[in-house]
Design an enzyme around this catalytic site. Structure first.
Site, PDB file in Angstrom:
ATOM      1  N   LYS A  43       0.839  -1.192   0.000  1.00  0.00           N
ATOM      2  CA  LYS A  43       0.000   0.000   0.000  1.00  0.00           C
ATOM      3  C   LYS A  43       0.879   1.250   0.000  1.00  0.00           C
ATOM      4  O   LYS A  43       1.912   1.288   0.685  1.00  0.00           O
ATOM      5  CB  LYS A  43      -0.886  -0.034   1.254  1.00  0.00           C
ATOM      6  CG  LYS A  43      -1.909   1.085   1.369  1.00  0.00           C
ATOM      7  CD  LYS A  43      -2.790   0.871   2.606  1.00  0.00           C
ATOM      8  CE  LYS A  43      -3.886   1.891   2.746  1.00  0.00           C
ATOM      9  NZ  LYS A  43      -4.746   1.650   3.927  1.00  0.00           N
ATOM     10  N   SER A  66      -9.664   1.316   3.008  1.00  0.00           N
ATOM     11  CA  SER A  66      -8.830   2.118   2.136  1.00  0.00           C
ATOM     12  C   SER A  66      -7.739   1.338   1.406  1.00  0.00           C
ATOM     13  O   SER A  66      -7.180   1.843   0.429  1.00  0.00           O
ATOM     14  CB  SER A  66      -8.184   3.238   2.943  1.00  0.00           C
ATOM     15  OG  SER A  66      -7.310   2.707   3.917  1.00  0.00           O
ATOM     16  N   SER A  93      -9.589  -1.099   7.222  1.00  0.00           N
ATOM     17  CA  SER A  93      -9.047  -0.914   5.871  1.00  0.00           C
ATOM     18  C   SER A  93      -8.279  -2.086   5.286  1.00  0.00           C
ATOM     19  O   SER A  93      -7.967  -2.077   4.102  1.00  0.00           O
ATOM     20  CB  SER A  93      -8.161   0.319   5.825  1.00  0.00           C
ATOM     21  OG  SER A  93      -8.975   1.450   5.628  1.00  0.00           O
TER      22      SER A  93
HETATM   23  N1  GLN Z   1     -13.233   3.458   6.527  1.00  0.00           N
HETATM   24  C1  GLN Z   1     -12.583   3.932   7.707  1.00  0.00           C
HETATM   25  C2  GLN Z   1     -12.276   5.392   7.577  1.00  0.00           C
HETATM   26  O1  GLN Z   1     -12.560   5.958   6.570  1.00  0.00           O
HETATM   27  C3  GLN Z   1     -11.366   3.116   8.016  1.00  0.00           C
HETATM   28  C4  GLN Z   1     -10.182   3.486   7.231  1.00  0.00           C
HETATM   29  C5  GLN Z   1      -8.949   2.726   7.619  1.00  0.00           C
HETATM   30  O2  GLN Z   1      -9.018   1.696   8.262  1.00  0.00           O
HETATM   31  N2  GLN Z   1      -7.816   3.290   7.249  1.00  0.00           N
HETATM   32  O3  GLN Z   1     -11.755   6.006   8.479  1.00  0.00           O
END
Ligand code: GLN
Length: 486
Positions: free
Chosen positions: A78, A153, A177
């Site tokens: 990532k 994400s 994420s």
């Molecule tokens: N969907 C969650 C957010 O937008 C989690 C994102 C993540 O785990 N980085 O904060």
């Protein structure tokens, strides 16, 4: 069989037996990327020449003896992890040309083990989002259905697995994420215990919640990756100094004596009936494997989304203050004063969702509101953590869905941040409590979209998750199933 479709463990074995070379493997991966990338768009940056040069070096190393655990195996990560040889954009315009001066600890560990880093994978800007649509470069698409979200994400990290573009990948998980895109793309994803894996060189979103973890094609590969990336790091004061077990030893047949808790709070309103059906069928398979199934209660679950969406933006608003046009990345060149430069740089460099989080977080931390919001949220967080403490006296792991629905269409919820925040309801609690969580493929919807099962365990009990997930994988009958691509 094409080399790119091997699992990490299979490819490792082929290399060790001398049946293939790392150059052959890497060339196969690179040609696969070239073939499917126009459809799935998983990568922000690709380093073909670097990958091939590393593959040649790995083959030489293997011939000379002393090959590392992952010697010659092509991986991708990532784009939130610092890499000294490739830019690290975090999916943001503000870091478009940022090449970090050092490698994140997990990157160094992969390289020390001999792995090849082929490229950097697409993500929501600064890991804020649940669909990867907040990526300033390209929006990855679900390999199982054109036009559908990959999740987020770490969307690119999950897509690269489902589309066989890399043998394993790394993501980060602040509120789901890793697990959510793994579930929506039909691959394995693990968020380790907070402190199990070093966060040094992981660009911070919410420091008390962030954790790096693997996304892989199967459970064995997840264990292999955990063996390499786990452990104490002097450069991360929140990493914990406890011994790292051999996670592959946890992959034992049968679940006799294992107690699995099912929380009704995770099967509530808004849960898609097909998701419920797949997860309940999976629970029966775990029972057949010998596990004892019992109901447990996590009574504060309903507060998780509210607590998370105060704590995470609050920490983000502080962490992201470093992107000021002076220290990193983009700087507006047409500013009349210092304040004007800050303002123009941040207005142009950040996307809408990041700005929204900075605004919410700054508000929640401001004088006069701090007690009502941030402090209160931190107190409720303790109650959520205590819920898990109580539950893990009664059972060894908690099983539930990962997301309330399978993947949806790109654009469908893009203008409705609240709907997206609410879809995180089942994954956020693991981060608030600091416990490990995993998503393993459990089945498919009637329209052919993957559905994952979530498993959560007590702090530093990743082994029980891997064992239970491995048993489900043996029984679910979908291992190795891949989408038709091109
Ligand atoms: N969907 C969650 C957010 O937008 C989690 C994102 C993540 O785990 N980085 O904060």
């Amino acid at each position: 069989m094409e080399f790119f479709s091997l699992t990490l463990a299979q490819a490792k074995e082929q290399l060790e037996q001398g049946n293939i070379t790392s150059v052959q493997l890497t060339e196969s991966i690179l040609s696969r990327i070239a073939a499917v990338e126009p459809r799935v768009k998983a990568f922000i940056t690709l380093d073909q020449d670097g990958a091939l040069a590393q593959a040649e070096a790995a083959d030489r190393q293997r011939r000379a003896g002393g090959a590392g655990e992952l010697c010659g195996l092509p991986l991708a990560v990532k784009d939130v992890l610092c890499t000294s040889t490739m830019r690290t954009t975090c999916g943001s315009k503000i870091l478009e040309n940022f090449v970090p001066p050092y490698d994140a600890t997990v990157i160094k560990k992969l390289k020390d083990a001999g792995a090849i880093i082929v490229g950097k994978l697409a993500m929501d800007e600064f890991a804020m989002g649940s669909t990867s649509e907040n990526c300033a470069y390209n929006v990855p698409e679900n390999p199982w259905k054109p036009g559908y979200v990959a999740g987020g994400s770490s969307g690119g990290s999950a897509v690269a697995m489902a589309a066989d573009e890399s043998l394993a990948s790394l993501g980060s998980d602040t509120g789901g994420s890793i697990r959510q895109p793994a579930s929506l793309c039909g691959v394995v994803g693990m968020k380790p215990t907070y402190g199990r894996v070093s966060r040094y060189g992981l660009v911070a979103f919410a420091s008390s919640l962030d954790q790096v973890g693997p996304l892989t094609k199967d459970v064995r590969d997840c264990a292999l990756m955990m063996n390499v990336i786990s452990g104490h790091d002097q450069r991360d004061s929140t990493s914990v100094d406890t011994p790292v077990p051999d996670y592959t030893a946890a992959l034992k047949d049968g679940l006799k004596g294992v107690r699995i808790g099912i929380p009704p709070e995770y099967f509530g309103q808004g849960l898609d009936p097909e998701v419920e059906q797949v997860v309940r069928t999976g629970i029966e398979m775990l029972r057949e494997a010998g596990a004892e199934i019992k109901e447990v209660s996590l009574p504060h679950t309903e507060y998780c989304v509210a607590v998370y969406y105060l704590i995470a933006p609050a920490e983000a608003s502080s962490n992201l203050s470093r992107f000021d046009g002076v220290r990193y990345g983009y700087r507006a060149g047409d500013a009349g004063s210092l304040v004007d430069m800050y303002s123009k740089t941040r207005s142009r460099g950040f996307g809408d969702e990041v700005k929204r989080r900075i605004l919410i977080g700054t508000y929640a931390l401001s004088a006069g509101y701090y007690d009502a919001y941030y402090k209160k949220a931190s107190q409720v967080r303790t109650l959520i953590r205590d819920d898990f403490k109580t539950v893990f006296d009664q059972c060894d792991l908690v099983v539930s869905p990962v997301t309330p629905t399978p993947a949806w269409m790109i654009g469908e919820k893009a203008d409705d941040p609240l709907a997206l925040y609410l879809s995180d309801i089942l994954t956020i609690s693991a981060n608030l409590a600091g416990i490990p969580g995993l998503s393993v493929p459990a089945g498919f919807s009637s329209s052919g979209l993957p559905i994952g099962m979530q498993m959560q365990a007590a702090h530093f009990n990743e082994e029980i998750l891997l064992r239970a997930a491995w048993n489900l994988e043996q029984r679910a009958g979908i291992k190795g199933r891949r989408p038709e691509l091109g």
